[in-house]
Design a protein around this motif. Sequence first.
Motif, mmCIF file in Angstrom:
data_model
loop_
_atom_site.group_PDB
_atom_site.id
_atom_site.type_symbol
_atom_site.label_atom_id
_atom_site.label_comp_id
_atom_site.label_asym_id
_atom_site.label_seq_id
_atom_site.Cartn_x
_atom_site.Cartn_y
_atom_site.Cartn_z
ATOM 1 N N LYS A 107 0.834 -1.200 0.000
ATOM 2 C CA LYS A 107 0.000 0.000 0.000
ATOM 3 C C LYS A 107 0.873 1.255 0.000
ATOM 4 C CE LYS A 107 -2.067 -1.975 3.615
ATOM 5 N NZ LYS A 107 -2.876 -2.167 4.812
ATOM 6 N N THR A 108 0.566 2.168 -0.922
ATOM 7 C CA THR A 108 1.168 3.493 -0.922
ATOM 8 C C THR A 108 0.041 4.477 -0.617
ATOM 9 O OG1 THR A 108 0.781 4.048 -3.247
ATOM 10 C CG2 THR A 108 2.751 2.737 -2.752
ATOM 11 N N LYS A 109 0.380 5.742 -0.606
ATOM 12 C CA LYS A 109 -0.651 6.745 -0.330
ATOM 13 C C LYS A 109 -1.719 6.768 -1.429
ATOM 14 C CE LYS A 109 -1.007 11.500 1.205
ATOM 15 N NZ LYS A 109 -0.284 12.733 1.513
ATOM 16 N N LYS A 110 -1.303 6.458 -2.664
ATOM 17 C CA LYS A 110 -2.222 6.590 -3.793
ATOM 18 C C LYS A 110 -2.703 5.287 -4.405
ATOM 19 C CE LYS A 110 -0.527 11.100 -5.125
ATOM 20 N NZ LYS A 110 0.007 11.940 -6.186
ATOM 21 N N LYS A 111 -2.028 4.163 -4.135
ATOM 22 C CA LYS A 111 -2.446 2.931 -4.798
ATOM 23 C C LYS A 111 -2.099 1.698 -3.982
ATOM 24 C CE LYS A 111 1.578 3.084 -7.811
ATOM 25 N NZ LYS A 111 2.015 3.127 -9.188
ATOM 26 N N GLU A 112 -2.661 0.579 -4.437
ATOM 27 C CA GLU A 112 -2.376 -0.729 -3.853
ATOM 28 C C GLU A 112 -1.884 -1.639 -4.967
ATOM 29 O OE1 GLU A 112 -6.067 -1.934 -2.043
ATOM 30 O OE2 GLU A 112 -5.722 -0.666 -0.290
ATOM 31 N N ILE A 113 -0.823 -2.391 -4.674
ATOM 32 C CA ILE A 113 -0.243 -3.324 -5.626
ATOM 33 C C ILE A 113 -0.389 -4.719 -5.033
ATOM 34 C CG2 ILE A 113 1.863 -4.011 -6.850
ATOM 35 C CD1 ILE A 113 1.856 -0.612 -5.443
ATOM 36 N N TYR A 114 -0.746 -5.691 -5.872
ATOM 37 C CA TYR A 114 -0.974 -7.056 -5.397
ATOM 38 C C TYR A 114 -0.020 -8.019 -6.082
ATOM 39 C CZ TYR A 114 -5.182 -5.025 -3.502
ATOM 40 O OH TYR A 114 -6.044 -4.246 -2.796
ATOM 41 N N MET A 115 0.573 -8.895 -5.272
ATOM 42 C CA MET A 115 1.519 -9.875 -5.782
ATOM 43 C C MET A 115 1.225 -11.228 -5.142
ATOM 44 S SD MET A 115 5.693 -9.796 -5.625
ATOM 45 C CE MET A 115 5.963 -10.421 -3.980
ATOM 46 N N LEU A 116 1.063 -12.248 -5.964
ATOM 47 C CA LEU A 116 0.970 -13.622 -5.480
ATOM 48 C C LEU A 116 2.393 -14.149 -5.387
ATOM 49 C CD1 LEU A 116 -1.950 -14.952 -7.677
ATOM 50 C CD2 LEU A 116 -1.998 -14.610 -5.201
ATOM 51 N N ALA A 117 2.732 -14.785 -4.267
ATOM 52 C CA ALA A 117 4.097 -15.291 -4.128
ATOM 53 C C ALA A 117 4.164 -16.391 -3.084
ATOM 54 C CB ALA A 117 5.046 -14.165 -3.736
ATOM 55 N N ASN A 118 5.163 -17.241 -3.253
ATOM 56 C CA ASN A 118 5.503 -18.225 -2.236
ATOM 57 C C ASN A 118 6.419 -17.509 -1.241
ATOM 58 O OD1 ASN A 118 6.155 -20.444 -0.727
ATOM 59 N ND2 ASN A 118 7.284 -21.482 -2.328
ATOM 60 N N LEU A 119 5.823 -16.772 -0.334
ATOM 61 C CA LEU A 119 6.575 -15.914 0.583
ATOM 62 C C LEU A 119 7.403 -16.693 1.594
ATOM 63 C CD1 LEU A 119 3.796 -13.282 1.406
ATOM 64 C CD2 LEU A 119 5.620 -13.097 -0.305
ATOM 65 N N PHE A 120 6.957 -17.885 1.992
ATOM 66 C CA PHE A 120 7.582 -18.598 3.108
ATOM 67 C C PHE A 120 8.218 -19.922 2.719
ATOM 68 C CE2 PHE A 120 3.897 -16.186 4.761
ATOM 69 C CZ PHE A 120 4.603 -15.201 5.418
ATOM 70 N N GLY A 121 8.364 -20.184 1.433
ATOM 71 C CA GLY A 121 8.975 -21.435 0.992
ATOM 72 C C GLY A 121 10.166 -21.187 0.101
ATOM 73 N N GLY A 122 11.003 -22.207 -0.031
ATOM 74 C CA GLY A 122 12.152 -22.120 -0.923
ATOM 75 C C GLY A 122 13.428 -21.707 -0.212
ATOM 76 N N CYS A 123 14.426 -21.371 -1.011
ATOM 77 C CA CYS A 123 15.746 -20.987 -0.497
ATOM 78 C C CYS A 123 15.924 -19.474 -0.610
ATOM 79 C CB CYS A 123 16.826 -21.724 -1.282
ATOM 80 S SG CYS A 123 16.752 -23.527 -1.082
ATOM 81 N N ASN A 124 17.153 -19.009 -0.373
ATOM 82 C CA ASN A 124 17.449 -17.578 -0.478
ATOM 83 C C ASN A 124 17.151 -17.076 -1.881
ATOM 84 O OD1 ASN A 124 18.405 -17.267 2.158
ATOM 85 N ND2 ASN A 124 20.481 -17.792 1.580
ATOM 86 N N ARG A 125 16.469 -15.950 -1.953
ATOM 87 C CA ARG A 125 16.209 -15.315 -3.233
ATOM 88 C C ARG A 125 15.790 -13.870 -2.998
ATOM 89 N NH1 ARG A 125 11.892 -18.175 -1.606
ATOM 90 N NH2 ARG A 125 9.801 -17.459 -2.094
ATOM 91 N N LYS A 126 15.821 -13.087 -4.063
ATOM 92 C CA LYS A 126 15.483 -11.668 -3.943
ATOM 93 C C LYS A 126 14.680 -11.241 -5.157
ATOM 94 C CE LYS A 126 17.524 -7.072 -3.591
ATOM 95 N NZ LYS A 126 18.778 -6.297 -3.524
ATOM 96 N N THR A 127 13.682 -10.418 -4.901
ATOM 97 C CA THR A 127 12.899 -9.776 -5.950
ATOM 98 C C THR A 127 12.840 -8.292 -5.638
ATOM 99 O OG1 THR A 127 11.549 -11.734 -6.383
ATOM 100 C CG2 THR A 127 10.597 -9.626 -7.015
#
Length: 140
Positions: A107-127
């Motif tokens: 959430k920003t002051k002007k908009k909302e962005i939505y992302m589907l992701a495997n937030l808690f699985g897998g190994c080290n990674r960065k997006t």
Amino acid sequence: MNQVLAVAQACGSGVFTLEIKSDKNERLAYEILQIQQEFENLVYSDFYQGYLINQDKLKTLKKEPIEVDRIPSLKNQVPVSNSNVKENTIAFKTIETGYYVHLLKIKTKKKEIYMLANLFGGCNRKTTMVLDEKVYLIKH
């Protein structure tokens, strides 16, 4: 002699780091929601580093507040599910064998962005999520 097939672990656990870049020095917040459905047209790799969705797709999702008890291996490790983003980064602790698709709302002051992701699985990674006129992801 019998042969035994063994598969080594890649990492055991790690951190999924989401960096958010914006030209504006705006306050960012996030919320994590659980998704209660299968995704027939997408595969695991689609969610590994994040998949942006639009408002039309959002309307079709069955979502609810996150329940940490549903992810026992991450209990007491899940970041606050509704919080401000600190230093433009969110770090999710992961377990290698975990496969949990969640909806991340930025959430920003002007908009909302939505992302589907495997937030808690897998190994080290960065997006990196770039907030510009058009929002996009850089998958490292």
